[in-house]
Motif scaffolding. Structure first.
Motif, short mmCIF file in Angstrom:
data_model
loop_
_atom_site.label_atom_id
_atom_site.label_comp_id
_atom_site.label_asym_id
_atom_site.label_seq_id
_atom_site.Cartn_x
_atom_site.Cartn_y
_atom_site.Cartn_z
N LEU A 158 7.80 18.15 5.52
CA LEU A 158 8.77 18.21 6.52
C LEU A 158 9.43 19.71 6.51
O LEU A 158 9.56 20.35 7.47
N MET A 159 9.75 20.20 5.33
CA MET A 159 10.42 21.43 5.23
C MET A 159 9.64 22.61 5.29
O MET A 159 10.11 23.70 5.81
N SER A 160 8.36 22.57 4.98
CA SER A 160 7.11 23.43 5.16
C SER A 160 6.68 23.78 6.64
O SER A 160 5.84 24.71 6.84
N GLY A 161 7.05 22.59 7.18
CA GLY A 161 6.26 22.60 8.68
C GLY A 161 4.87 22.23 8.70
O GLY A 161 4.10 21.85 9.83
N GLN A 162 4.31 21.49 7.54
CA GLN A 162 2.94 20.77 7.82
C GLN A 162 3.29 19.60 8.52
O GLN A 162 1.97 19.43 8.91
N MET A 163 4.08 18.94 8.52
CA MET A 163 4.14 17.84 9.42
C MET A 163 5.48 17.86 10.33
O MET A 163 6.73 18.37 9.64
N SER A 164 5.54 17.46 11.50
CA SER A 164 6.77 17.41 12.46
C SER A 164 7.16 15.98 12.16
O SER A 164 6.83 15.07 11.40
N LEU A 165 8.57 15.89 12.38
CA LEU A 165 9.22 14.69 12.15
C LEU A 165 8.62 13.39 13.27
O LEU A 165 8.61 12.32 12.50
N ASN A 166 8.07 13.90 14.44
CA ASN A 166 7.46 12.99 15.05
C ASN A 166 6.30 12.52 14.30
O ASN A 166 5.77 11.23 14.58
N GLU A 167 5.37 13.43 13.82
CA GLU A 167 4.27 13.01 12.93
C GLU A 167 4.46 12.03 11.73
O GLU A 167 3.58 11.11 11.69
N VAL A 168 5.74 12.11 11.39
CA VAL A 168 6.13 11.45 10.09
C VAL A 168 6.46 10.12 10.45
O VAL A 168 5.93 8.95 10.04
N LEU A 169 7.07 10.06 11.72
CA LEU A 169 7.50 8.70 12.27
C LEU A 169 6.18 7.86 12.68
O LEU A 169 6.17 6.75 12.29
N LYS A 170 5.15 8.50 13.18
CA LYS A 170 3.94 7.75 13.71
C LYS A 170 3.11 7.41 12.43
O LYS A 170 2.73 6.15 12.36
N PHE A 171 3.33 8.23 11.39
CA PHE A 171 2.68 7.75 9.92
C PHE A 171 3.38 6.49 9.46
O PHE A 171 2.66 5.70 8.95
N CYS A 172 4.66 6.36 9.43
CA CYS A 172 5.30 5.29 9.20
C CYS A 172 5.19 4.27 9.62
O CYS A 172 4.86 2.91 9.33
N SER A 173 5.07 4.33 11.10
CA SER A 173 4.61 3.40 11.98
C SER A 173 3.47 2.61 11.89
O SER A 173 3.19 1.53 11.81
N ASP A 174 2.35 3.52 11.61
CA ASP A 174 1.01 3.11 11.56
C ASP A 174 0.78 2.33 10.18
O ASP A 174 -0.03 1.31 10.15
N LEU A 175 1.51 2.87 9.22
CA LEU A 175 1.49 2.24 7.88
C LEU A 175 2.09 0.68 7.88
O LEU A 175 1.61 -0.27 7.16
N GLY A 176 3.22 0.53 8.75
CA GLY A 176 3.69 -0.95 8.71
C GLY A 176 5.31 -1.12 8.64
O GLY A 176 5.82 -2.16 8.38
N PHE A 177 5.69 0.17 8.23
CA PHE A 177 7.19 0.28 8.11
C PHE A 177 8.00 -0.60 9.21
O PHE A 177 7.56 -0.28 10.35
N THR A 178 9.17 -1.18 8.94
CA THR A 178 9.93 -1.62 9.99
C THR A 178 10.95 -0.58 10.41
O THR A 178 11.53 -0.58 11.50
N ALA A 179 11.24 0.41 9.75
CA ALA A 179 12.51 1.40 9.91
C ALA A 179 11.99 2.84 9.07
O ALA A 179 11.05 2.69 8.18
N VAL A 180 12.80 3.71 9.59
CA VAL A 180 12.87 4.80 8.81
C VAL A 180 14.08 5.31 8.55
O VAL A 180 15.24 4.87 9.40
N ASP A 181 14.53 6.25 7.65
CA ASP A 181 15.94 6.84 6.95
C ASP A 181 15.67 8.24 6.76
O ASP A 181 15.31 8.59 5.84
N PRO A 182 15.85 8.95 8.29
CA PRO A 182 15.83 10.48 8.27
C PRO A 182 17.26 11.17 7.77
O PRO A 182 18.09 10.98 8.45
N THR A 183 17.04 11.80 6.69
CA THR A 183 18.30 12.71 6.37
C THR A 183 18.53 13.69 7.39
O THR A 183 17.75 14.14 7.88
#
Length: 312
Positions: A60-85
């Motif tokens: 996230l800090m290096s720009g390798q992944m965007s916040l939207n890409e991380v959200l999509k990854f977490c959703s696909d994995l099966g998480f119910t929620a995310v906690d973005p600092t």
């Protein structure tokens, strides 16, 4: 013949409603732990896995992944929620505009994700009162963002350093922390957001440290963000068990420290503590250290998911 039964008047209705909801009449005076008591079946249903996005800090800090890409990854994995600092949001520590906040909120919603919390990096152990006031203001401003995101909690620290300010005793510094957190909770209550203090092996190093703060502030809008990996003195499981009844959210980590030595987390023990505390809600996980989070997060997610299921 008129068989219509007259509707009860407003006074009769209110008496009936209040009588049927005895818990609500005393809700304002209930300790947090009382709210959490329920059947084992209910507790099983109400434990939900979230991902603390610090797990993806490097990409996230290096720009390798965007916040939207991380959200999509977490959703696909099966998480119910995310906690973005908060520092994963645009322009931190300056506040993002509403359009940006609502785009994140919408993206999470469309992916089937709740936003279980957010957090800031603050320090209430600074001797200078003006600077401490600025730290309070930082928390208050980001509490507004949490409310607009739909996050039920905002994570804060007591202080970021292990050492006390030179020339001051712990009792005095604790008073600063308590006063600052009380001001934050009074503000957060008006926004419908809970303040959760994280034990982070800094100013807060033990269960006694964090419980002392919680008890002194004494607010329904203050609880603990229980970081299982940040008790580094003594037996962490004993300290986690003491703090668990005061937790409104957690950070489950792959490793913790037993008498200062880093070891793999016994998730069976952790889940036993979670169950015995009566906790209901999100269980955010956080992976640390070297390695690709796109590999580490799924591996730890499966372990925690299994431990939750076995504990039912």
């Amino acid at each position: 013949m008129d068989t219509h039964t007259p509707a009860p008047d407003r006074r009769t209705f209110l008496k009936t409603a209040v009588a049927s909801l005895p818990l609500l009449a005393t809700a304002g005076t209930m300790p947090l732990a009382v709210w959490q008591v329920g059947s084992s079946t209910a507790k099983s249903r109400l434990l939900k896995l979230s991902c603390n996005l610090y797990s993806f800090n490097e990409p996230l800090m290096s720009g390798q992944m965007s916040l939207n890409e991380v959200l999509k990854f977490c959703s696909d994995l099966g998480f119910t929620a995310v906690d973005p600092t908060a520092y994963y949001l645009s322009n931190y520590p300056a506040l993002p505009d509403d359009h940006y906040i609502y785009q994140i909120k919408r993206a999470a919603f469309r992916l089937g994700l709740d936003i279980s919390g957010t957090g800031v990096r603050n320090d209430f152990t600074i001797p200078d009162l003006t600077r401490r006031k600025a730290e309070v203001t930082l928390v208050q401003k980001w509490t507004d963002v949490a409310a607009r995101l739909g996050a039920p909690v905002i994570r804060i620290f007591a202080g970021t350093g292990k050492e006390l300010p030179v020339g001051y005793k712990r009792e005095e510094v604790t008073t600063w922390v308590v006063d600052a957190i009380r001001e934050c909770t009074e503000y957060a209550a008006r926004k419908g957001v809970m303040i959760v203090v994280q034990n982070h092996a800094d100013f807060i190093q033990t269960a006694d440290h964090i419980l002392d703060i919680i008890r002194q502030v004494n607010s329904d809008w203050l609880a603990v963000n229980l970081d299982i990996g940040s008790f580094k003195i003594g037996d962490p499981y004993q300290q986690i068990a003491r703090v668990a009844p005061y937790a409104a959210t957690w950070q489950l980590k792959e490793n913790l420290f037993v008498n200062g030595k880093e070891v793999e987390t016994d998730l069976t023990k952790i889940m036993q503590i979670v169950r015995e505390s009566g906790y209901r809600g999100y269980l955010p996980i956080e992976t640390l250290g070297k390695g690709d989070p796109r590999e580490k997060v799924p591996a730890f997610y499966e372990k925690v998911k299994k431990a939750v299921a076995v504990s039912e």
